[in-house]
Design an enzyme around this catalytic site. Structure first.
Site, mmCIF file in Angstrom:
data_model
loop_
_atom_site.group_PDB
_atom_site.id
_atom_site.type_symbol
_atom_site.label_atom_id
_atom_site.label_comp_id
_atom_site.label_asym_id
_atom_site.label_seq_id
_atom_site.Cartn_x
_atom_site.Cartn_y
_atom_site.Cartn_z
ATOM 1 N N SER A 1 0.622 -1.069 0.000
ATOM 2 C CA SER A 1 -0.045 0.019 -0.137
ATOM 3 C C SER A 1 0.990 1.145 0.155
ATOM 4 O O SER A 1 2.009 1.360 0.464
ATOM 5 C CB SER A 1 -0.953 -0.127 1.146
ATOM 6 O OG SER A 1 -1.991 0.774 1.427
ATOM 7 N N CYS B 1 3.663 7.301 2.546
ATOM 8 C CA CYS B 1 4.839 8.549 2.490
ATOM 9 C C CYS B 1 5.860 8.091 3.599
ATOM 10 O O CYS B 1 5.687 7.547 4.733
ATOM 11 C CB CYS B 1 3.879 9.457 3.302
ATOM 12 S SG CYS B 1 2.682 10.328 2.181
ATOM 13 N N ALA C 1 1.937 8.684 -2.073
ATOM 14 C CA ALA C 1 1.483 9.963 -2.488
ATOM 15 C C ALA C 1 2.416 10.756 -3.083
ATOM 16 O O ALA C 1 3.336 11.309 -2.461
ATOM 17 C CB ALA C 1 0.645 10.521 -1.437
ATOM 18 N N GLN D 1 1.154 6.728 -6.648
ATOM 19 C CA GLN D 1 -0.237 7.052 -6.406
ATOM 20 C C GLN D 1 0.199 8.640 -6.684
ATOM 21 O O GLN D 1 0.711 9.254 -6.142
ATOM 22 C CB GLN D 1 -0.321 6.902 -4.952
ATOM 23 C CG GLN D 1 -1.735 7.429 -4.486
ATOM 24 C CD GLN D 1 -2.017 7.339 -2.865
ATOM 25 O OE1 GLN D 1 -1.194 7.607 -2.203
ATOM 26 N NE2 GLN D 1 -3.084 6.666 -2.684
ATOM 27 N N TYR E 1 -7.929 14.183 1.439
ATOM 28 C CA TYR E 1 -6.936 15.154 0.553
ATOM 29 C C TYR E 1 -7.737 15.647 -0.477
ATOM 30 O O TYR E 1 -9.289 15.470 -0.485
ATOM 31 C CB TYR E 1 -5.786 14.386 -0.006
ATOM 32 C CG TYR E 1 -5.047 13.818 1.117
ATOM 33 C CD1 TYR E 1 -4.234 14.906 2.215
ATOM 34 C CD2 TYR E 1 -4.869 12.611 1.450
ATOM 35 C CE1 TYR E 1 -3.638 14.412 3.308
ATOM 36 C CE2 TYR E 1 -3.898 12.022 2.533
ATOM 37 C CZ TYR E 1 -3.366 12.962 3.422
ATOM 38 O OH TYR E 1 -2.873 12.316 4.185
ATOM 39 N N ARG F 1 -7.983 5.325 -5.344
ATOM 40 C CA ARG F 1 -8.150 5.006 -3.987
ATOM 41 C C ARG F 1 -9.430 5.762 -3.425
ATOM 42 O O ARG F 1 -9.282 7.252 -3.623
ATOM 43 C CB ARG F 1 -6.997 5.382 -3.132
ATOM 44 C CG ARG F 1 -7.170 5.122 -1.672
ATOM 45 C CD ARG F 1 -5.757 4.710 -0.773
ATOM 46 N NE ARG F 1 -5.548 3.135 -0.644
ATOM 47 C CZ ARG F 1 -4.905 3.001 0.134
ATOM 48 N NH1 ARG F 1 -3.967 3.820 1.141
ATOM 49 N NH2 ARG F 1 -4.412 1.680 0.389
ATOM 50 N N LEU G 1 -5.535 -2.703 8.272
ATOM 51 C CA LEU G 1 -5.417 -3.903 9.530
ATOM 52 C C LEU G 1 -5.651 -5.551 8.844
ATOM 53 O O LEU G 1 -6.171 -6.159 9.520
ATOM 54 C CB LEU G 1 -5.906 -3.665 10.697
ATOM 55 C CG LEU G 1 -5.659 -2.609 11.659
ATOM 56 C CD1 LEU G 1 -6.495 -2.347 12.713
ATOM 57 C CD2 LEU G 1 -4.098 -3.085 12.280
HETATM 58 C C1 LIG Z 1 3.836 5.480 7.253
HETATM 59 C C2 LIG Z 1 2.421 5.525 6.466
HETATM 60 C C3 LIG Z 1 2.326 6.404 5.339
HETATM 61 C C4 LIG Z 1 1.077 6.240 4.745
HETATM 62 N N1 LIG Z 1 1.097 7.050 3.680
HETATM 63 C C5 LIG Z 1 -0.091 6.910 2.738
HETATM 64 C C6 LIG Z 1 -0.244 7.277 1.264
HETATM 65 O O1 LIG Z 1 0.983 8.125 0.776
HETATM 66 N N2 LIG Z 1 -1.176 7.275 0.593
HETATM 67 C C7 LIG Z 1 -2.208 6.639 1.064
HETATM 68 O O2 LIG Z 1 -3.220 6.508 0.430
HETATM 69 N N3 LIG Z 1 -2.275 6.146 2.352
HETATM 70 C C8 LIG Z 1 -1.222 5.990 3.074
HETATM 71 N N4 LIG Z 1 -1.078 5.544 4.265
HETATM 72 C C9 LIG Z 1 -2.011 4.600 4.502
HETATM 73 C C10 LIG Z 1 -1.885 3.117 4.146
HETATM 74 O O3 LIG Z 1 -1.764 2.935 2.900
HETATM 75 C C11 LIG Z 1 -2.867 1.993 4.558
HETATM 76 O O4 LIG Z 1 -4.115 2.350 3.771
HETATM 77 C C12 LIG Z 1 -3.028 1.932 6.126
HETATM 78 O O5 LIG Z 1 -1.958 2.132 6.720
HETATM 79 C C13 LIG Z 1 -3.848 1.034 6.496
HETATM 80 O O6 LIG Z 1 -3.317 -0.328 6.088
HETATM 81 P P1 LIG Z 1 -2.423 -1.233 7.406
HETATM 82 O O7 LIG Z 1 -3.247 -1.533 8.282
HETATM 83 O O8 LIG Z 1 -2.036 -2.282 6.489
HETATM 84 O O9 LIG Z 1 -1.219 -0.486 7.730
HETATM 85 C C14 LIG Z 1 -0.009 5.502 5.105
HETATM 86 C C15 LIG Z 1 0.070 4.749 6.154
HETATM 87 C C16 LIG Z 1 1.513 4.753 6.837
HETATM 88 C C17 LIG Z 1 1.514 3.706 7.935
#
Ligand SMILES: Cc1cc2nc3c(=O)[nH]c(=O)nc-3n(C[C@H](O)[C@H](O)[C@H](O)COP(=O)(O)O)c2cc1C
Length: 355
Positions: free
Chosen positions: A22, A25, A57, A99, A181, A229, A300
């Site tokens: 996923s 940032c 992003a 993205q 956003y 997304r 999650l």
């Molecule tokens: C460090 C970090 C940076 C993230 N940056 C973005 C991003 O750039 N674009 C986005 O759509 N989601 C971003 N997210 C959200 C993740 O892509 C994901 O949707 C969210 O963490 C839930 O998934 P997980 O439970 O597997 O962590 C970020 C999450 C984390 C932890």
């Protein structure tokens, strides 16, 4: 063979498995330029066995960055380092995705480890923009409401960044219309109070999204996958809803979008999110069932069995991992062992394989 490790094709691209990293940032760019951190971060997840990696992003304009350290694609010079990254990702039999984003009123913030507060111009920040002049929290400065010329300028910036993304070697493009956003700010009636053709009715609130997607599609080849997304719900009274998400997904499907990446939340600070394992999967499932579009599930999902069940129950077509893959870049290799599947390791690491 498990579902998780079966190949999956969209248009001319085949992912070797259904595991997607996923977008995340890294707050490690300099003036929007990628650094060695991005090469190593994305590269190690590619060698770790994922089928697709979606880069964080990446802003289409300097003022669209969440932080001054976000990646950008608003100038040609930014392409070169990204090309090095996509070349490495592809060398690992992994598909490089990007993205594209504009952070709207949530731009101009410090990195998380620097407090994530809004930055003013004396701290390297800038004036933010949004559909309406409403700050995200009471402590923040109001964004300025975009006029129609400015809206078109941003649409064109998405178009130009798409052209650059293609030159940089990405094979999947995702438009960030989630997490509060800019695009999501237009969608949600909680952040969009406009009275012109970009606000009010559902048709008006989705107008900016559709214009952006059309501009992207004018540059992005029709045989490469295009993802969007979305946040399927604002988790707040009177906000963007799952019903509207289904309606939008149907429209996007008809317009040639390939996959909806289903996340939630981020529009307003008073949201109430019932965080729990796999808490967003049912939204992906509903969108898939009601529209027939491909979807990815995220949020999650941390175990191989969870991901396998999501796929075998037809709740999603791809499964995304964010934090679990930060904890372990070789997560796909671990999952393959757990599901007793074969996943090629980088030859340099083969001697470490437990037979
Ligand atoms: C460090 C970090 C940076 C993230 N940056 C973005 C991003 O750039 N674009 C986005 O759509 N989601 C971003 N997210 C959200 C993740 O892509 C994901 O949707 C969210 O963490 C839930 O998934 P997980 O439970 O597997 O962590 C970020 C999450 C984390 C932890």
């Amino acid at each position: 063979m498990s579902q998780l490790f079966s190949p999956f094709s969209i248009k001319k691209i085949t992912f070797k498995n259904r595991i997607v990293i996923s977008p995340m940032c890294q707050y490690s760019a300099i003036d929007g330029f990628a650094t060695n951190w991005h090469l190593v971060h994305l590269g190690s997840r590619a060698s770790g066995g994922a089928g697709l990696i979606i880069q964080e992003a990446t802003s289409v304009l300097p003022e669209g960055r969440i932080s001054p350290e976000d990646l950008g694609l608003w100038k040609e010079e930014q392409i070169e380092k990204l090309k090095e990254i996509t070349t490495f990702i592809r060398s690992q039999n992994c598909v490089p995705g990007i993205q594209l984003a504009h952070a709207g009123r949530k731009a101009s913030h410090a990195a998380p480890w620097a407090g994530h507060l809004q930055l003013d111009s004396s701290q390297g920040g800038w004036k933010t923009v949004a559909p309406s002049a409403i700050a995200f929290t009471q402590n923040e400065t109001e964004p300025s409401a975009l006029d129609k010329d400015q809206i078109q300028h941003i649409v064109q910036a998405f178009k130009s960044a798409t052209k650059r993304a293609l030159l940089a070697g990405y094979e999947v493009l995702e438009i960030h219309a989630a997490h509060g956003y800019l695009i999501h700010e237009f969608l949600s009636p909680l952040s969009n109070l406009r009275t012109d053709e970009y606000g009010g009715s559902f048709e008006n609130r989705i107008r900016f999204t559709l214009e952006t997607i059309a501009a992207v599609q004018s540059e992005w080849p029709s045989d490469l996958p295009l993802f969007v997304r979305i946040s399927a719900t604002d988790w707040a009274e009177g906000g963007w809803s799952i019903e509207e998400s289904v309606q939008l997904s149907q429209i996007l499907k008809d317009k040639g979008v390939d996959l909806i990446d289903v996340s939630t939340g981020g529009a307003v600070s008073h949201q109430k999110i019932p965080v729990a394992p796999m808490y967003q999967v049912s939204f992906a499932e509903k969108i898939k069932k009601e529209t027939g579009i491909l979807v990815s599930a995220v949020g999650l999902i941390t175990e191989a069995k969870q991901a396998e069940d999501i796929l075998t129950n037809h709740q999603a077509d791809l499964v995304m991992f964010a934090r679990a893959s930060l904890r372990n870049p070789n997560l796909p290799q671990q999952f393959a062992q757990e599901l007793q599947d074969d996943l090629a390791w980088p030859k340099q690491y083969e001697r470490a394989q437990l037979k």
